[in-house]
Design an enzyme around this catalytic site. Structure first.
Site, PDB file in Angstrom:
ATOM      1  N   ARG A  13       0.827  -1.202   0.000  1.00 32.71           N
ATOM      2  CA  ARG A  13       0.000   0.000   0.000  1.00 32.71           C
ATOM      3  C   ARG A  13       0.865   1.258   0.000  1.00 32.71           C
ATOM      4  NH1 ARG A  13      -3.947   1.221   5.042  1.00 32.71           N
ATOM      5  NH2 ARG A  13      -1.935   1.717   6.001  1.00 32.71           N
TER       6      ARG A  13
ATOM      7  N   TYR B  30       0.939 -19.721  10.562  1.00 35.35           N
ATOM      8  CA  TYR B  30       1.892 -19.540   9.464  1.00 35.35           C
ATOM      9  C   TYR B  30       1.263 -19.945   8.134  1.00 35.35           C
ATOM     10  CZ  TYR B  30       6.382 -19.671   6.976  1.00 35.35           C
ATOM     11  OH  TYR B  30       7.418 -19.463   6.092  1.00 35.35           O
TER      12      TYR B  30
ATOM     13  N   LYS C  25       0.627 -17.345   4.903  1.00 32.82           N
ATOM     14  CA  LYS C  25       1.254 -17.507   3.588  1.00 32.82           C
ATOM     15  C   LYS C  25       0.223 -17.768   2.493  1.00 32.82           C
ATOM     16  CE  LYS C  25       5.455 -16.802   4.948  1.00 32.82           C
ATOM     17  NZ  LYS C  25       6.199 -15.589   4.518  1.00 32.82           N
TER      18      LYS C  25
END
Length: 279
Positions: free
Chosen positions: A139, A171, A175
């Site tokens: 961003r 995790y 991902k």
């Protein structure tokens, strides 16, 4: 350009400077170790100016003295409020108002806890570091890339981005989410000259890789790890015939995706895993 617009033209490579990075600026998160350090070294070798961000201190002895003038390190927590914006402000203040490349490497491993046992603390820390921070970094750099209608973003995901048998729920979710963010950014800004791709490393000889192989994270969820350990045994324990993947091998794949050779590659998740993802 590193290619000819037509195949019947004489190819005359530029010898004076490296055309890949000369005059360009890159931001690398997680630059102090592992893949982030290797990416930093590789980009500097290709004459990029690099702004490196990390929560831990950086060892300048790991960068050639001749490259120090094109490298600036900022220590900060990208998961903290305003951390990503501060890192980008530091980059612009140091190298000017152009950002050509963002490589989101910074990541945090979980303790292999499953959905029935993951703590709020582990979930919040992993999602904040592995998913929220990369999105906030994107961003923050997108306005600079949109202004010049050019830019390359590489997100470092994992084999855990496509498999549920690699890590704990935090995790794995972070991902998987990073791949979704990669695809969304690639599609949304494809007409602005911006490319966004991901790499999915397998068992890496790095701090996270060693934590997985050695079971050194605490508090360790032994039951959760027992469920994924057989999958890790396929690659996480190196042998003479199957050494672990080095951070520099991942970094070279990232450098390829940054360059003109990959100018039509956008929104992919590139495995760098010795076929681990094929299982």
């Amino acid at each position: 350009m590193l290619y000819n617009p037509t195949p019947d033209a004489l190819f005359a490579p530029v010898a004076a400077v490296d055309p890949l990075g000369f005059g360009k600026v890159a931001i690398v998160t997680g630059c102090a170790s592992g893949i982030g350090l290797a990416v930093t070294q590789q980009l500097l070798a290709h004459q990029f100016s690099v702004c490196g961000l990390d929560i831990t201190s950086f060892n300048y002895d790991l960068v050639r003295v001749t490259d120090h003038g094109r490298f600036h390190f900022h220590k900060g927590d990208l998961a903290a409020a305003g951390g990503c914006e501060e890192g980008v402000r530091i980059c612009v203040a140091t190298f000017g108002s152009r950002i050509d490349v963002l490589v989101n490497v910074a990541g945090l491993m979980d303790n292999f806890s499953s959905a029935d046992g993951v703590s709020d603390d582990v979930w919040d820390k992993v999602i904040a570091t592995n998913l929220t921070a990369p999105v906030m970094m994107m961003r923050a750099v997108l306005p600079f890339m949109k202004a010049k209608r050019d830019g390359a973003i590489i997100n470092v995901a994992s084999t855990a981005a496509t498999s549920g048998a690699v890590a704990g729920v935090a995790y794995t979710s972070s991902k998987h989410g990073l791949i979704g963010a990669t695809k969304n950014v690639a599609w949304r800004f494809r007409n602005d000259g911006i490319r966004c791709n991901a790499v999915c490393p397998g068992a890496i000889d790095s701090s996270i890789g060693k934590a997985i192989a050695n079971g050194s994270n605490e508090p360790w969820d032994a039951e959760g790890f027992a469920e994924v350990e057989p999958f890790h045994a396929l690659q996480a324990k190196p042998s003479a015939s199957a050494p672990t993947i080095t951070p520099h091998e991942v970094a070279k794949a990232i450098v390829f995706l940054v360059g003109d050779h990959a100018r039509t590659i956008n929104g992919i998740s590139l495995p760098v895993d010795k076929a681990w993802g094929a299982v």
